[in-house]
Design an enzyme around this catalytic site. Structure first.
Site, short mmCIF file in Angstrom:
data_model
loop_
_atom_site.label_atom_id
_atom_site.label_comp_id
_atom_site.label_asym_id
_atom_site.label_seq_id
_atom_site.Cartn_x
_atom_site.Cartn_y
_atom_site.Cartn_z
N ARG A 284 4.03 -11.95 0.17
CA ARG A 284 3.24 -11.83 1.41
C ARG A 284 1.75 -11.63 1.12
NH1 ARG A 284 7.12 -7.67 4.88
NH2 ARG A 284 9.04 -8.87 4.67
N PHE B 238 4.75 -5.36 -0.65
CA PHE B 238 3.58 -5.88 0.04
C PHE B 238 2.63 -4.80 0.50
CE2 PHE B 238 6.28 -4.92 3.73
CZ PHE B 238 5.38 -4.40 4.64
N CYS C 235 5.39 3.88 2.28
CA CYS C 235 6.66 4.55 2.00
C CYS C 235 6.54 6.06 2.11
CB CYS C 235 7.18 4.15 0.62
SG CYS C 235 6.13 4.67 -0.74
N LYS D 123 5.72 -9.37 -10.80
CA LYS D 123 6.16 -10.20 -9.69
C LYS D 123 5.71 -9.52 -8.40
CE LYS D 123 8.71 -10.94 -6.70
NZ LYS D 123 8.31 -11.25 -5.27
N GLU E 193 14.44 3.41 8.61
CA GLU E 193 13.02 3.27 8.27
C GLU E 193 12.42 2.15 9.12
OE1 GLU E 193 10.28 3.18 4.30
OE2 GLU E 193 12.01 1.85 4.32
N SER F 259 12.43 -1.90 -0.41
CA SER F 259 13.42 -1.33 0.51
C SER F 259 14.65 -0.85 -0.27
CB SER F 259 13.84 -2.37 1.54
OG SER F 259 14.56 -3.42 0.92
#
Length: 498
Positions: free
Chosen positions: A179, A151, A283, A175, A384, A228
């Protein structure tokens, strides 16, 4: 008022879902549901993969130059629609417009790189490796590949994958995150407007059911994922078990080491942007500053505190705001939970983002938080957070800072701020991390280098974009050729070239 339902993209056109399952898409600035996205069922998944499978051979058979021209036109269309795309990104994700434009630009740089595919895909050739025998290698497309994207970068990360995959001659099933799914739809529409054949770039809206199908369907040859670490590990293990190539990028806890000789003005400005830009939902965000020496730490924290308190937090479409909202209420509450945990664990909360005035209205807003005296045992250091929270860890020596970086489970990005070239060079060589910045806080490589971390930040043998992207999205074939000029006697031993 009936809210819009975001479509799939199948065979070059918007396609209504068969599935009746949906998820809400929020406007993070107001907290209201703005649309619904379908969550694909088996019928939707089959429709998309079947169309991609049918389209892949003809696209792969087109010349590399032909494909490059389609990508170049696609880049031009994306640039001409940049304001529209930035608005889409901002409206569903919540990042400020300027940041959304920057995201789009960094993604299109990978498409620019991919337009050089006629050169990038060149194989090798050796003349006369033995008497009358030539040898060459060539790179050929895989077929159908899957791109599963997060997202936090609804344009940039898809473009990182789509550019090389399409240029190399593959069909793609994208894909996107449920969100903020609309940007993927618009990118696919612009690709088809640029001359991309129907079925070559498809968008499959969905959740875990769609992800698992892409990881297991035998028609999908490769899976590229960013998200994640727990899901990255699942995608990697599931896809590899089903015989696919996989590049799966996971989480991060990026450190910025501050040596006593660092330029503090540069360090403060760099930390503000790297820790709080995009509300920390990157990230490659810097979430830990490891400061060598108490005197340096005291000076740095004093300068940071006022800057963090002064962050302009508000609606993402309003010019001048530094931060917009977080993507969902659930994620905002998760970040607030980490702030509470840091206090409980004994860290010093210098600035509490939970008390920022923007949190009092509608929307998923949270101010910037700053912790001092954080230790390696605390959850705010180990895990994180993915929000606007910066942790200051104090150490006495540079060797301790390096050891902290190397001991952490994540190894995505790291930076060191210093005027000492020898110290910086030593750090860059010894730190166990995939991307290193020297006086650069967010060392995301440019398109012609590759993006990827170490340890629990990445799974698979290939990084994103650059030449690693070309290698990931192609297979090597080696051809050995001899033309008849007279028959040799049969040989029953292992061939040896002479």
């Amino acid at each position: 008022m009936t809210l819009p339902r975001i479509p799939h993209i199948v065979a070059g056109a918007r396609h209504d879902a068969h599935s009746t399952r949906t998820a809400p898409v929020y406007d993070p600035c107001t907290g209201e549901v703005a649309a619904y996205v379908p969550l694909a069922d088996a019928v939707d998944i089959e429709t998309v993969i079947a169309n991609a499978t049918a389209a892949a051979p003809a696209w792969g058979a087109r010349s590399a130059l032909d494909r490059a021209r389609v990508l170049f036109r696609w880049r031009e269309l994306c640039l001409s629609h940049a304001d529209e795309l930035a608005q889409l990104i901002s409206r569903e994700h919540g990042k400020v417009i300027a940041d959304a434009r920057g995201e789009l630009q960094r993604g299109l740089e990978v498409v620019e790189f991919a337009t050089g595919i006629p050169h990038l895909i060149k194989g090798e050739f050796s003349d006369n490796v033995a008497r009358g025998i030539d040898m060459q290698s060539m790179r050929q497309p895989l077929g159908v590949t899957a791109a599963i994207t997060p997202f936090n970068f609804p344009a940039m990360v898809p473009l990182w994958m789509l550019g090389p995959a399409l240029a190399c001659g593959n069909a793609v099933v994208l894909k996107p995150s449920e969100r903020d799914p609309s940007t993927a739809v618009r990118l696919a529409e612009l690709f088809h407007e640029a001359g991309g054949p129907p079925g070559v770039l498809n968008v499959l809206q969905g959740d875990a059911e769609a992800v698992n199908a892409l990881c297991t369907d035998p028609r999908i040859q490769a899976v590229s994922f960013v998200g994640s670490t727990p899901i990255a590990r699942h995608v990697y293990e599931t896809s590899a078990r089903h015989g696919k190539r996989v590049q799966a990028m996971g989480g991060a806890k990026n450190h910025l080491v501050v040596l006593p000789d660092a330029d503090l003005d540069m360090t403060v400005e760099s930390l503000m942007g790297a820790a709080y830009g995009s509300a920390g939902e990157r990230c490659m965000a810097i979430s830990v500053a490891v400061v060598v020496g108490d005197a340096t730490a005291d000076a740095l924290v004093a300068r940071l505190a006022d800057r963090v308190r002064g962050l302009r937090v508000g609606a993402s479409h309003v010019d001048g705001n530094d931060m917009g909202p977080l993507v969902t209420a659930v994620h905002r509450d998760r970040v607030m939970g980490y702030v509470a945990a840091g206090v409980t664990e004994g860290a010093t909360l210098v600035v509490d983002g939970r008390t920022h005035p923007a949190t009092q209205g509608a929307g998923f807003f949270l101010g910037g938080s700053l912790f001092d005296h954080v230790t390696a045992e605390m959850s705010i250091y180990r895990e994180e957070i993915f929000g606007p929270v910066l942790c200051i860890v104090r150490v006495d020596f540079a060797a301790e800072a390096l050891a902290l970086c190397n001991a952490h489970q994540y190894g995505n990005g790291v930076a060191i701020f210093t005027r000492n070239g020898g110290a910086a060079r030593e750090f860059a060589h010894r730190v166990q991390c995939g991307m290193v910045g020297i006086n650069v806080p967010i060392p995301v490589p440019l398109a012609y280098y590759s993006f990827g971390g170490w340890k629990d930040s990445a799974f698979g043998d290939h990084n994103q974009h650059g030449m690693d992207g070309v290698r990931f999205y192609t297979r090597v074939k080696t051809v050995t050729t001899r033309w008849p000029v007279g028959a040799d006697a049969a040989s029953f031993t292992m061939p040896v070239l002479r």
